[in-house]
Scaffold this active site. Sequence first.
Site, PDB file in Angstrom:
ATOM      1  N   HIS A   1       4.710  -0.380   0.901  1.00 54.83           N
ATOM      2  CA  HIS A   1       3.800   0.545  -0.053  1.00 54.83           C
ATOM      3  C   HIS A   1       2.910  -0.266  -0.527  1.00 54.83           C
ATOM      4  O   HIS A   1       3.248  -0.628  -2.045  1.00 54.83           O
ATOM      5  CB  HIS A   1       4.923   1.191  -0.781  1.00 54.83           C
ATOM      6  CG  HIS A   1       4.125   2.397  -1.619  1.00 54.83           C
ATOM      7  ND1 HIS A   1       4.491   3.827  -1.312  1.00 54.83           N
ATOM      8  CD2 HIS A   1       3.144   2.450  -2.344  1.00 54.83           C
ATOM      9  CE1 HIS A   1       3.708   4.580  -2.416  1.00 54.83           C
ATOM     10  NE2 HIS A   1       2.893   3.862  -2.881  1.00 54.83           N
TER      11      HIS A   1
ATOM     12  N   HIS B   1      -1.263  -0.368  -1.670  1.00 56.13           N
ATOM     13  CA  HIS B   1      -2.710   0.193  -1.377  1.00 56.13           C
ATOM     14  C   HIS B   1      -3.608  -0.792  -1.196  1.00 56.13           C
ATOM     15  O   HIS B   1      -4.512  -1.473  -2.150  1.00 56.13           O
ATOM     16  CB  HIS B   1      -2.972   0.869  -2.881  1.00 56.13           C
ATOM     17  CG  HIS B   1      -2.072   2.124  -3.242  1.00 56.13           C
ATOM     18  ND1 HIS B   1      -2.111   3.231  -2.833  1.00 56.13           N
ATOM     19  CD2 HIS B   1      -0.758   2.101  -3.915  1.00 56.13           C
ATOM     20  CE1 HIS B   1      -1.293   4.067  -3.277  1.00 56.13           C
ATOM     21  NE2 HIS B   1      -0.323   3.323  -3.791  1.00 56.13           N
TER      22      HIS B   1
ATOM     23  N   GLY C   1      -8.175   5.677  -9.547  1.00 56.95           N
ATOM     24  CA  GLY C   1      -9.344   6.553  -9.600  1.00 56.95           C
ATOM     25  C   GLY C   1      -9.146   7.543 -10.607  1.00 56.95           C
ATOM     26  O   GLY C   1      -9.876   8.816 -10.755  1.00 56.95           O
ATOM     27  N   GLU C   2      -7.923   7.782 -11.154  1.00 62.99           N
ATOM     28  CA  GLU C   2      -7.408   8.941 -11.899  1.00 62.99           C
ATOM     29  C   GLU C   2      -8.152   9.026 -13.216  1.00 62.99           C
ATOM     30  O   GLU C   2      -8.116  10.004 -13.980  1.00 62.99           O
ATOM     31  CB  GLU C   2      -5.929   9.149 -12.276  1.00 62.99           C
ATOM     32  CG  GLU C   2      -5.062   9.335 -10.955  1.00 62.99           C
ATOM     33  CD  GLU C   2      -4.389   8.012 -10.364  1.00 62.99           C
ATOM     34  OE1 GLU C   2      -4.842   7.145 -10.421  1.00 62.99           O
ATOM     35  OE2 GLU C   2      -3.292   8.260  -9.978  1.00 62.99           O
TER      36      GLU C   2
ATOM     37  N   ARG D   1      -0.369  15.821  -9.529  1.00 66.05           N
ATOM     38  CA  ARG D   1      -1.297  15.614  -8.756  1.00 66.05           C
ATOM     39  C   ARG D   1      -1.341  15.871  -7.208  1.00 66.05           C
ATOM     40  O   ARG D   1      -2.232  15.960  -6.304  1.00 66.05           O
ATOM     41  CB  ARG D   1      -1.736  14.117  -8.700  1.00 66.05           C
ATOM     42  CG  ARG D   1      -2.110  13.612 -10.194  1.00 66.05           C
ATOM     43  CD  ARG D   1      -1.882  11.945 -10.286  1.00 66.05           C
ATOM     44  NE  ARG D   1      -0.561  11.667 -10.128  1.00 66.05           N
ATOM     45  CZ  ARG D   1      -0.172  10.497 -10.163  1.00 66.05           C
ATOM     46  NH1 ARG D   1      -1.023   9.397 -10.330  1.00 66.05           N
ATOM     47  NH2 ARG D   1       1.070  10.022 -10.326  1.00 66.05           N
TER      48      ARG D   1
ATOM     49  N   ARG E   1      11.739   5.969 -11.498  1.00 65.37           N
ATOM     50  CA  ARG E   1      10.739   6.323 -12.365  1.00 65.37           C
ATOM     51  C   ARG E   1      11.250   7.055 -13.603  1.00 65.37           C
ATOM     52  O   ARG E   1      10.697   7.156 -14.786  1.00 65.37           O
ATOM     53  CB  ARG E   1       9.490   6.942 -11.906  1.00 65.37           C
ATOM     54  CG  ARG E   1       9.703   8.395 -11.576  1.00 65.37           C
ATOM     55  CD  ARG E   1       8.381   9.003 -10.743  1.00 65.37           C
ATOM     56  NE  ARG E   1       7.308   8.585 -11.563  1.00 65.37           N
ATOM     57  CZ  ARG E   1       5.728   8.568 -10.977  1.00 65.37           C
ATOM     58  NH1 ARG E   1       5.919   8.825  -9.658  1.00 65.37           N
ATOM     59  NH2 ARG E   1       5.165   8.397 -11.552  1.00 65.37           N
TER      60      ARG E   1
ATOM     61  N   ASP F   1       4.346  -0.726  -4.797  1.00 63.88           N
ATOM     62  CA  ASP F   1       3.391   0.138  -5.030  1.00 63.88           C
ATOM     63  C   ASP F   1       1.884  -0.784  -5.409  1.00 63.88           C
ATOM     64  O   ASP F   1       1.113  -0.380  -6.322  1.00 63.88           O
ATOM     65  CB  ASP F   1       3.631   0.953  -6.245  1.00 63.88           C
ATOM     66  CG  ASP F   1       2.823   2.330  -6.386  1.00 63.88           C
ATOM     67  OD1 ASP F   1       1.905   2.508  -5.535  1.00 63.88           O
ATOM     68  OD2 ASP F   1       2.946   2.983  -7.258  1.00 63.88           O
TER      69      ASP F   1
ATOM     70  N   SER G   1      -2.408   2.158  -9.086  1.00 61.38           N
ATOM     71  CA  SER G   1      -2.487   2.053 -10.535  1.00 61.38           C
ATOM     72  C   SER G   1      -1.407   2.400 -11.256  1.00 61.38           C
ATOM     73  O   SER G   1      -0.541   2.947 -10.825  1.00 61.38           O
ATOM     74  CB  SER G   1      -3.688   3.402 -10.987  1.00 61.38           C
ATOM     75  OG  SER G   1      -3.007   4.743 -10.829  1.00 61.38           O
TER      76      SER G   1
HETATM   77 ZN    ZN Z   1       3.141   6.760  -5.379  1.00 59.26          ZN
END
Ligand code: ZN
Length: 383
Positions: free
Chosen positions: A61, A63, A69-70, A163, A227, A281, A285
């Site tokens: 995982h 990016h 971009g949030e 989101r 989380r 991750d 972000s």
């Molecule tokens: Zn995620």
Amino acid sequence: MFKLLKGGHCYTPGDIGIKDVAVVYGHIYRVDENISRNILPDMEVLDCSGKIICPAFIDQHVHITGGGGEEGPVSRIPEISLGEILSSGVATVVGVLGVDGITRSVESLLAKARGLEAEGLNTYIYTGSYSVPTATITGKVISDMVLIDKVIGAGEIAIADHRSSNPSIEQLAELASQVHTGGLLGGKAGILHLHVGDGKEGIEKLFRLVYEYDFPVEMFVPTHLNRNTNLFEQAAEYLKIGGTADFTAGETSGKGCSVPEALSCLTRKGINLDKVTVSSDGNGSIPAKDGQKTGIGRVRQLYDDICSSIISEKINPEDAFKTVTENVARILKIYPRKGTLTVGSDADILVLNSSDLSIDKFLIGGDKYIDNGNIMRKGRYEK
Ligand code: ZN
């Protein structure tokens, strides 16, 4: 060309004690005691006495084209560098798009994955973004999976998140059907990689997909399950029915548990860690907190969390290592080529200093990418 790693404590990731590892043409040729340097001509001998040898890590995982971009366009994260991935002991990455399927594309994800592969890494991607229906290259998830070699599934599809597109169970089942059939036709894993947010329902829909439909449970890889504490409890239940649980490195929100805490807690509960994986991750972000701006997640956090699990939480090294090697490789169906040190496997190998688990050497396909703790290669535009 030929290398002989002498006298290291080998974790395959199972603990097999002090062994030598012979590497020939990018593959593991032998793992045994006292292998002679004369078994083949021109063997380069690497002294690993007092060190740990384990498979290079797999991060499912990342990016790679930048997440975020949030907080508006100014918060879009740049593409990842080769150096960041190498310094994390990661030889194989799966690239994901994330929340922004509008200004970012699966096409650019594919191009970046190909670029990183040209620089020496092993790369795959998931097609799609957070939403359902999701971003693709060909217009259909199943077609991406069958026709594009690097696409091994769809993700990260968001559920239980403000989101997300709030996909219904029927929409998720239809997507899972494309992913599963695409995997069969394309001869690959066929993974539905689910981003799970802090939303109220957690992974309830995932339980329904497993109980009410005929999908194989191993095709679902829900992530970020550490989380918050409710989600972590659901993850423990999901593991008990044979599901896979992926935890995200660097969890520091205070609402959940860190990877070392998660592994320790599951061990105390007597839950087998064979279906537990950890990912970074990385380059996504990190949510803003305490009035701060959003931050950038680091792939390196994966490495640091595995080391902390072993050093601080006293998790067995073999259990900690398998969450980022063998377990991931089995789920992605790239085992035993990846994720293990066995005869015939790709020679993606880490040599760690025993005292602090820092990286001494890092081989990918038998070539040195780190030696004596120094990164030997740079990406084309890295300084
Ligand atoms: Zn995620």
